[in-house]
Scaffold this motif. Structure first.
Motif, PDB file in Angstrom:
ATOM      1  N   UNK A 273      -8.865   4.874   3.465  1.00  0.00           N
ATOM      2  CA  UNK A 273      -8.181   5.010   4.767  1.00  0.00           C
ATOM      3  C   UNK A 273      -6.744   4.493   4.711  1.00  0.00           C
ATOM      4  N   UNK A 274      -5.919   5.035   5.600  1.00  0.00           N
ATOM      5  CA  UNK A 274      -4.565   4.513   5.796  1.00  0.00           C
ATOM      6  C   UNK A 274      -4.731   3.159   6.499  1.00  0.00           C
ATOM      7  N   UNK A 275      -4.116   2.114   5.944  1.00  0.00           N
ATOM      8  CA  UNK A 275      -4.275   0.769   6.531  1.00  0.00           C
ATOM      9  C   UNK A 275      -2.940   0.306   7.105  1.00  0.00           C
ATOM     10  N   UNK A 276      -2.947   0.042   8.414  1.00  0.00           N
ATOM     11  CA  UNK A 276      -1.713  -0.359   9.087  1.00  0.00           C
ATOM     12  C   UNK A 276      -1.905  -1.694   9.807  1.00  0.00           C
ATOM     13  N   UNK A 277      -0.786  -2.360  10.084  1.00  0.00           N
ATOM     14  CA  UNK A 277      -0.795  -3.657  10.772  1.00  0.00           C
ATOM     15  C   UNK A 277       0.642  -3.879  11.234  1.00  0.00           C
ATOM     16  N   UNK A 291      -7.608  -9.128   5.535  1.00  0.00           N
ATOM     17  CA  UNK A 291      -7.622  -9.934   4.315  1.00  0.00           C
ATOM     18  C   UNK A 291      -6.661  -9.370   3.266  1.00  0.00           C
ATOM     19  N   UNK A 292      -6.192 -10.238   2.387  1.00  0.00           N
ATOM     20  CA  UNK A 292      -5.260  -9.844   1.327  1.00  0.00           C
ATOM     21  C   UNK A 292      -5.917  -8.981   0.259  1.00  0.00           C
ATOM     22  N   UNK A 293      -7.273  -8.953   0.217  1.00  0.00           N
ATOM     23  CA  UNK A 293      -7.916  -8.185  -0.858  1.00  0.00           C
ATOM     24  C   UNK A 293      -7.909  -6.672  -0.609  1.00  0.00           C
ATOM     25  N   UNK A 294      -7.245  -6.233   0.471  1.00  0.00           N
ATOM     26  CA  UNK A 294      -7.080  -4.779   0.688  1.00  0.00           C
ATOM     27  C   UNK A 294      -5.735  -4.304   0.129  1.00  0.00           C
ATOM     28  N   UNK A 295      -4.919  -5.238  -0.350  1.00  0.00           N
ATOM     29  CA  UNK A 295      -3.523  -4.892  -0.629  1.00  0.00           C
ATOM     30  C   UNK A 295      -3.316  -3.893  -1.756  1.00  0.00           C
ATOM     31  N   UNK A 296      -4.298  -3.771  -2.662  1.00  0.00           N
ATOM     32  CA  UNK A 296      -4.095  -2.777  -3.721  1.00  0.00           C
ATOM     33  C   UNK A 296      -4.857  -1.479  -3.446  1.00  0.00           C
ATOM     34  N   UNK A 297      -5.339  -1.317  -2.222  1.00  0.00           N
ATOM     35  CA  UNK A 297      -6.006  -0.051  -1.877  1.00  0.00           C
ATOM     36  C   UNK A 297      -4.941   1.045  -1.693  1.00  0.00           C
ATOM     37  N   UNK A 298      -5.299   2.295  -1.969  1.00  0.00           N
ATOM     38  CA  UNK A 298      -4.284   3.358  -1.979  1.00  0.00           C
ATOM     39  C   UNK A 298      -3.672   3.644  -0.608  1.00  0.00           C
ATOM     40  N   UNK A 299      -4.389   3.308   0.469  1.00  0.00           N
ATOM     41  CA  UNK A 299      -3.883   3.662   1.795  1.00  0.00           C
ATOM     42  C   UNK A 299      -3.040   2.575   2.454  1.00  0.00           C
ATOM     43  N   UNK A 300      -2.763   1.496   1.738  1.00  0.00           N
ATOM     44  CA  UNK A 300      -2.027   0.400   2.386  1.00  0.00           C
ATOM     45  C   UNK A 300      -0.634   0.863   2.813  1.00  0.00           C
ATOM     46  N   UNK A 301      -0.353   0.799   4.112  1.00  0.00           N
ATOM     47  CA  UNK A 301       0.917   1.336   4.624  1.00  0.00           C
ATOM     48  C   UNK A 301       1.737   0.263   5.338  1.00  0.00           C
ATOM     49  N   UNK A 302       1.319  -1.002   5.228  1.00  0.00           N
ATOM     50  CA  UNK A 302       1.973  -2.024   6.063  1.00  0.00           C
ATOM     51  C   UNK A 302       3.452  -2.225   5.713  1.00  0.00           C
ATOM     52  N   UNK A 303       3.791  -2.024   4.442  1.00  0.00           N
ATOM     53  CA  UNK A 303       5.211  -2.187   4.101  1.00  0.00           C
ATOM     54  C   UNK A 303       5.987  -0.878   4.260  1.00  0.00           C
ATOM     55  N   UNK A 304       5.281   0.237   4.360  1.00  0.00           N
ATOM     56  CA  UNK A 304       5.970   1.471   4.768  1.00  0.00           C
ATOM     57  C   UNK A 304       6.386   1.307   6.227  1.00  0.00           C
ATOM     58  N   UNK A 305       5.507   0.669   7.011  1.00  0.00           N
ATOM     59  CA  UNK A 305       5.860   0.422   8.416  1.00  0.00           C
ATOM     60  C   UNK A 305       7.134  -0.427   8.512  1.00  0.00           C
ATOM     61  N   UNK A 306       7.188  -1.521   7.754  1.00  0.00           N
ATOM     62  CA  UNK A 306       8.355  -2.409   7.892  1.00  0.00           C
ATOM     63  C   UNK A 306       9.625  -1.703   7.424  1.00  0.00           C
ATOM     64  N   UNK A 307       9.529  -0.929   6.330  1.00  0.00           N
ATOM     65  CA  UNK A 307      10.716  -0.193   5.874  1.00  0.00           C
ATOM     66  C   UNK A 307      11.138   0.844   6.916  1.00  0.00           C
ATOM     67  N   UNK A 308      10.164   1.556   7.469  1.00  0.00           N
ATOM     68  CA  UNK A 308      10.492   2.572   8.474  1.00  0.00           C
ATOM     69  C   UNK A 308      11.065   1.949   9.746  1.00  0.00           C
ATOM     70  N   UNK A 309      10.770   0.682   9.976  1.00  0.00           N
ATOM     71  CA  UNK A 309      11.298  -0.014  11.160  1.00  0.00           C
ATOM     72  C   UNK A 309      12.818   0.016  11.190  1.00  0.00           C
TER      73      UNK A 309
END
Ligand code: ASP
Ligand code: CP
Length: 343
Positions: A273-277, A291-309
């Motif tokens: 899944x796409x993971x957002x926060x 949790x931090x153990x999701x950070x290497x999953x393929x759908x992690x988008x939290x830093x795409x969010x910050x960059x897109x901000x």
């Protein structure tokens, strides 16, 4: 009150996501796409030469303040800033009305964050320049929802899907999480969204926000189990317990352990899944967050969010100040220096 606000365009405040329809949302996103090279420092832009941003944050912030300020600076403007009540004359009892009138006399646009719901609208009512709401208590956080939907759209399109018809699980403090309120309303502009909600007891979504989505024909499922909530979702949006807004009686609602971790996603069969926060993620032990153990999953988008901000906030300023993309191109030059490791 917010549904009486005019659509967001030149010379207007941005107080709520209710100021968007599909047309001005698409225009804002197209503008964000167009300025992405400037955000990435591939060109240097001076279109806001001579313009002044007043940045007023009366609550803690890392990304909203810094990305709004960076956005203005990258467009060639200048920034003045004040943080916290302690260093402003509000500590001496000055009203929002007087403060707004004074600082708007020094600026061409203001960005304001304040701990009380409705306070930024009050600020806007006394300002002589456009005011952008950067978060008003448990009310709204419109620029966050804009960057969230902008990111979600890109992530979904990359997977051959669209926001129309998507299934999103929204987890965590849905009661005081203002980003969630803005996000659900903005997503409700789309067609046939399915929302799966999970909140700890006492921190459920306000009935008015749920009704807003249902009234526009969307499906809202409320779960009492996080694994069930994320099962089958295209995207998962987790948010922190807003401890600064909890009354004493509610502090127990923030249970221990993780809100969502890798093994819960595995149990739900949804490791893709796409993971957002919206961030910040509360990384203290037992903070009951993502949790931090999701950070290497393929759908992690939290830093795409910050960059897109950064790009979305550039587009917000260009819209409020009535700057066309042609004017941006005319005032953008190649940079003679090397920028970052990304070059
Ligand atoms: N940073 C976001 C906000 O200010 C979310 C959060 O603080 O949890 O609303
Ligand atoms: N997402 C967000 O608003 O972050 P800050 O509180 O750090 O600005």
């Amino acid at each position: 009150m917010s549904h009486h606000l005019p659509l967001f365009e030149q010379g207007r405040h941005l107080l709520s996501v209710s100021q968007f329809d599909r047309d001005n949302l698409a225009r804002l996103f197209a503008l964000a796409d167009a300025v992405a090279p400037i955000a990435a420092r591939r060109g240097v832009c001076s279109v806001l030469d001579g313009a002044m941003l007043g940045s007023l944050f009366f609550e803690p912030s890392t990304r909203t303040r810094l990305s709004f300020e960076s956005a203005f600076l990258r467009l060639g403007g200048e920034v003045t800033t004040t943080t916290g009540f302690t260093f402003s004359s509000m500590a001496k009892g000055e009203s929002i009305a007087d403060t707004a009138r004074v600082v708007s006399g020094y600026s061409d646009v203001l960005v304001v964050r304040h701990p009380d719901e409705g306070s930024v609208a009050e600020f806007a009512a006394h300002s002589v320049v456009p005011v952008i709401n950067a978060g008003d208590g448990a009310g709204e956080h419109p620029s966050q929802a804009l960057l969230d939907v902008y990111t979600l759209e890109k992530e979904l399109v990359a997977r051959g899907k669209t926001v129309d018809g998507c299934h999103i699980a929204i987890l965590g403090d849905l009661r005081f999480g203002r980003t969630v309120h803005s996000l659900i309303k903005l997503l409700s502009l789309h067609q046939g969204v399915r929302f799966s909600l999970f909140a700890p007891a006492g921190l459920e979504l306000p009935a008015s926000v749920e009704a807003y989505a249902r009234k526009r024909g969307h499906l809202v499922d409320v779960h009492d189990d996080v694994v069930a909530a994320v099962r089958g979702a295209d995207a998962i949006y987790a948010t922190r317990v807003q401890r600064e807004r909890l009354t004493e009686e509610l502090t127990g609602s923030a249970t221990v352990g993780d809100l969502l971790n890798r093994s819960m996603l595995a149990q739900a069969g949804n490791l893709e899944a796409i993971i957002m926060h919206p961030l910040p993620r509360d990384s203290r032990p037992d903070a009951y967050d993502l949790a931090g153990d999701v950070d290497d999953l393929p759908g992690l988008a939290i830093f795409h969010q910050t960059d897109n901000g950064l790009t979305v906030r550039m587009a917000i300023f260009l819209t409020a100040l009535g700057v066309s993309i042609e004017a941006v191109h005319l005032t953008t030059k190649q940079r003679p220096w090397r920028a970052t490791l990304r070059d």
